[in-house]
Design an enzyme around this catalytic site. Structure first.
Site: not given
Ligand code: AKB
Length: 322
Positions: A8, A11-12, A34, A140, A144
């Site tokens: 990755g 990415g940022q 990537d 997301y 995590k």
């Molecule tokens: C997002 O906004 O999804 C990310 C994070 C806080 O993990 N920057």
């Protein structure tokens, strides 16, 4: 000697971490990976990799004698909501592929980022503790939490040296963010510098934990250098840079660009942000590996205004993969 693979790397965070690792370990010891090559030449060798292609991942690890993997590829919170299944698949299976390599002792160490998105409405949202109820509302965030459990499991069961940080919203100017809820805190600077009004997708008073990119990169390097015997957390460490709301950020920008105007038009990302903590307790990271942020809100704003490009096209950064 470490031989590092950054997955990755466009990415940022990946693009800045790759450069920092190259300057610390030498470019010859860092391989950037990537799905597509970077828009601008990088200081390291580049390999194409879809992290879900396990055979290709293994081939790269063997060919380059990789010892350490930094897995940054992910779909973030806002973008993930439009594709839950592929978000889960990428975010969780990529980690499993990498942890399995470590379990088989093909690599020695793994870094994997968690996020404040792992918290949820019942997490004590004023200051989320290291050990909290984790009930995220996004796919997301769910990926995590699953990732944190996998990290702890692979450490406890197989002795895998995996280390992780729950990143707050990361603000930086070298590469665009890709589909997060905290992205407003970067776009707002570009509007201010262009002399345009900014339409913020979060409500004025939505306070979130944030961190400036140099602090985020330094935290990652410091955690990976820490004595493993001192690390009491093998799920993921809370760290905090600073906390602010869009209104507080706007006030700080206006000290430097007085005519800057912001309107607030909250969209679906407001609900996500409201399920995240306003701050986090990072005392465990401070105690275990000496974490300490250097950038407060004013220092972050000063540096962003000086450096952020007017837009990403006119001053193209490395392409964001996640
Ligand atoms: C997002 O906004 O999804 C990310 C994070 C806080 O993990 N920057």
């Amino acid at each position: 000697m470490s031989r590092i693979l950054v997955i990755g790397s466009n990415g940022q965070i990946g693009s800045e971490l790759t450069a920092a690792l190259a300057s610390e370990h030498g470019s010859a010891n860092v391989v950037a990976a990537d799905v597509t090559p970077p828009a601008l030449p990088q200081c390291t060798q580049f390999v194409s990799l879809d992290v879900l292609d396990n055979a290709r991942l293994r081939e790269i690890v063997v060919k380059h004698s990789i010892t350490d993997i930094y897995l940054l590829a992910a779909v973030l919170s806002a973008r993930g909501e439009s594709a839950p299944l592929s978000t889960w698949t990428l975010n969780v299976n990529s980690l499993l592929n990498v942890l399995e390599l470590a379990r088989e002792k093909r690599v020695s160490r793994v870094f994997w980022p968690s996020s404040i998105a792992a918290f949820g409405p019942h997490s004590s949202l004023e200051i989320a503790p290291q050990w909290a109820i984790m009930d995220p509302t996004t796919i997301y965030g769910a990926s995590k939490v699953a990732g944190e459990r996998l990290c702890e499991y692979y450490f406890a069961k197989f002795g895998v040296d995996v280390r992780s940080i729950r990143y707050p919203g990361v603000v930086g100017y070298k590469a665009p963010p890709g589909g997060g809820t905290t992205d407003y805190a970067i776009a707002i600077f570009q509007a201010a510098k262009r002399g345009e009004p900014y339409h913020c997708f979060l409500d004025a008073h939505t306070t979130l934990p944030m961190i400036y990119m140099p602090d985020a990169v330094r935290a990652t390097l410091e955690l990976m250098k820490a004595d493993p015997g001192r690390l009491r957390i093998r799920s993921s460490y809370n760290i905090l840079g600073t906390s602010f709301s869009p209104a507080e950020l706007t006030r700080s920008i206006r000290k430097r660009i007085p005519r800057f105007q912001v309107t607030y038009v909250p969209d679906f990302r407001q609900q996500i942000a409201q399920s995240w903590p306003r701050s986090v307790d990072d005392s465990q990271a401070r105690a275990d590996w000496g974490w300490e942020p250097r950038f407060d809100l004013e220092a972050l704003v000063e540096d962003m205004i000086a450096n952020v490009p007017l837009d990403w096209e006119r001053s193209p950064p490395a392409r964001a993969a996640s």
